[in-house]
Design an enzyme around this catalytic site. Structure first.
Site, PDB file in Angstrom:
ATOM      1  N   SER A  75      -8.836  -2.068  -5.213  1.00  0.00           N
ATOM      2  CA  SER A  75      -7.516  -2.594  -6.473  1.00  0.00           C
ATOM      3  C   SER A  75      -7.228  -3.611  -6.115  1.00  0.00           C
ATOM      4  O   SER A  75      -8.462  -4.523  -5.017  1.00  0.00           O
ATOM      5  CB  SER A  75      -6.675  -1.967  -5.088  1.00  0.00           C
ATOM      6  OG  SER A  75      -6.276  -0.715  -5.512  1.00  0.00           O
TER       7      SER A  75
HETATM    8  N1  SAH Z   1      -9.013   2.539  -0.907  1.00  0.00           N
HETATM    9  C1  SAH Z   1     -10.143   2.320  -1.752  1.00  0.00           C
HETATM   10  C2  SAH Z   1      -9.664   1.550  -3.669  1.00  0.00           C
HETATM   11  C3  SAH Z   1     -10.104   3.374  -4.400  1.00  0.00           C
HETATM   12  S1  SAH Z   1     -10.236   3.856  -5.807  1.00  0.00           S
HETATM   13  C4  SAH Z   1     -10.787   0.816  -1.878  1.00  0.00           C
HETATM   14  O1  SAH Z   1     -10.265   0.107  -1.052  1.00  0.00           O
HETATM   15  O2  SAH Z   1     -12.035   0.978  -2.255  1.00  0.00           O
HETATM   16  C5  SAH Z   1      -9.802   5.468  -5.893  1.00  0.00           C
HETATM   17  C6  SAH Z   1     -11.087   6.390  -4.780  1.00  0.00           C
HETATM   18  O3  SAH Z   1      -9.737   6.996  -4.205  1.00  0.00           O
HETATM   19  C7  SAH Z   1     -11.822   7.141  -5.530  1.00  0.00           C
HETATM   20  O4  SAH Z   1     -12.852   6.321  -4.447  1.00  0.00           O
HETATM   21  C8  SAH Z   1     -11.844   8.408  -5.904  1.00  0.00           C
HETATM   22  O5  SAH Z   1     -12.985   8.991  -5.649  1.00  0.00           O
HETATM   23  C9  SAH Z   1     -10.789   8.500  -4.893  1.00  0.00           C
HETATM   24  N2  SAH Z   1     -10.106   9.838  -4.277  1.00  0.00           N
HETATM   25  C10 SAH Z   1      -9.706  10.168  -5.330  1.00  0.00           C
HETATM   26  N3  SAH Z   1      -9.000  11.494  -5.711  1.00  0.00           N
HETATM   27  C11 SAH Z   1      -9.306  12.186  -4.132  1.00  0.00           C
HETATM   28  C12 SAH Z   1      -8.998  13.205  -2.823  1.00  0.00           C
HETATM   29  N4  SAH Z   1      -8.128  14.241  -3.911  1.00  0.00           N
HETATM   30  N5  SAH Z   1      -9.221  13.004  -2.355  1.00  0.00           N
HETATM   31  C13 SAH Z   1     -10.081  11.607  -1.835  1.00  0.00           C
HETATM   32  N6  SAH Z   1     -10.105  10.812  -2.359  1.00  0.00           N
HETATM   33  C14 SAH Z   1     -10.015  11.222  -3.421  1.00  0.00           C
END
Ligand code: SAH
Length: 225
Positions: A75
């Site tokens: 993000s």
């Molecule tokens: N917080 C992260 C950004 C995340 S992007 C950072 O600081 O880098 C969103 C993430 O959520 C992705 O890696 C994606 O694979 C994950 N995601 C999507 N659906 C999910 C689920 N059901 N459970 C856990 N993670 C999930």
């Protein structure tokens, strides 16, 4: 953490100033006066460049989202700051993050609270994040691979929960795993989402508040329900 003095520290300081300025401008929209100094200090410490792929390292301190592989993004720093601020964290808190991604948001939380539990559904991302967090000494950040729609019940209840991928509805397990008085910060919606803060009252009822429009990758699901 002992990383505030690396060679990217000046850029990181500028990033924090930019976030702080942006919070002042966007303040009316979010209903917030600005970002808590503790959050800004945490973001001044975490080496964001360590969490992004090598090709993205030069851009690591720009106030914008970055690709981290597997079609996922880290993000925008301002959004990390805003969501961390909305969690209203205290040093003794235990928090849950859904969507570890690069591990950057988890590290910021690790600077702010006692324990962070973070769940990632894409195994290579979760493993890579765990490796970086371990190397940087974030021993209070605990990760696992799994479907965060179901939370992480073993360590519940949490003082606050942050979701960094967007579901089209609030996962009921996350409300269940929140302490009374706790806060869930979550983007909800399909293509465009609203960042919501859901507060759980002492009697178990909830109140929700819409903060700003945001855009996150979708929350995906394991097919075992
Ligand atoms: N917080 C992260 C950004 C995340 S992007 C950072 O600081 O880098 C969103 C993430 O959520 C992705 O890696 C994606 O694979 C994950 N995601 C999507 N659906 C999910 C689920 N059901 N459970 C856990 N993670 C999930």
């Amino acid at each position: 953490m002992a990383f505030a003095q690396d060679d990217r520290a000046p850029e990181r300081r500028r990033m924090v100033e930019e976030i702080s300025d942006m919070a002042g401008v966007v303040g009316g929209q979010t209903g917030r006066e600005g970002i808590d100094q503790r959050v800004l200090d945490a973001m001044g410490k975490v080496p964001r460049h360590e969490f992004v792929p090598a090709a993205q390292r030069p851009s690591a301190y720009r106030n914008r989202p970055l690709a981290i592989g597997a079609g996922q993004t880290i993000s925008q720093p301002y959004v990390v700051a805003l969501m961390s601020d909305l969690m209203q964290l205290k040093p003794q808190d235990t928090v849950l993050e859904i969507g570890t991604g690069s591990g950057y948001q988890a590290a910021v939380l690790g600077e702010l609270v006692r324990d962070v539990y973070s769940v990632e559904i894409v195994e290579p991302l979760g493993r890579q994040a765990a490796a970086v967090l371990g190397r940087l000494g974030y021993d209070n950040v605990h990760t696992r691979i799994g479907d965060g729609y179901k939370g992480w019940p073993e360590h519940a209840p949490y003082d606050a929960i942050i979701v960094t991928a967007a579901p089209d509805h609030v996962p009921p397990a996350l409300i269940e795993q929140l302490k009374p008085g706790g806060r869930l910060v979550i983007p909800v919606g399909d293509q465009f989402q609203k960042l919501m803060v859901i507060t759980k009252h002492e009697d178990g009822t909830t109140a929700s508040e819409e903060i700003v429009p945001v855009q996150f990758v979708p929350l995906t699901r394991d097919n075992d329900g």
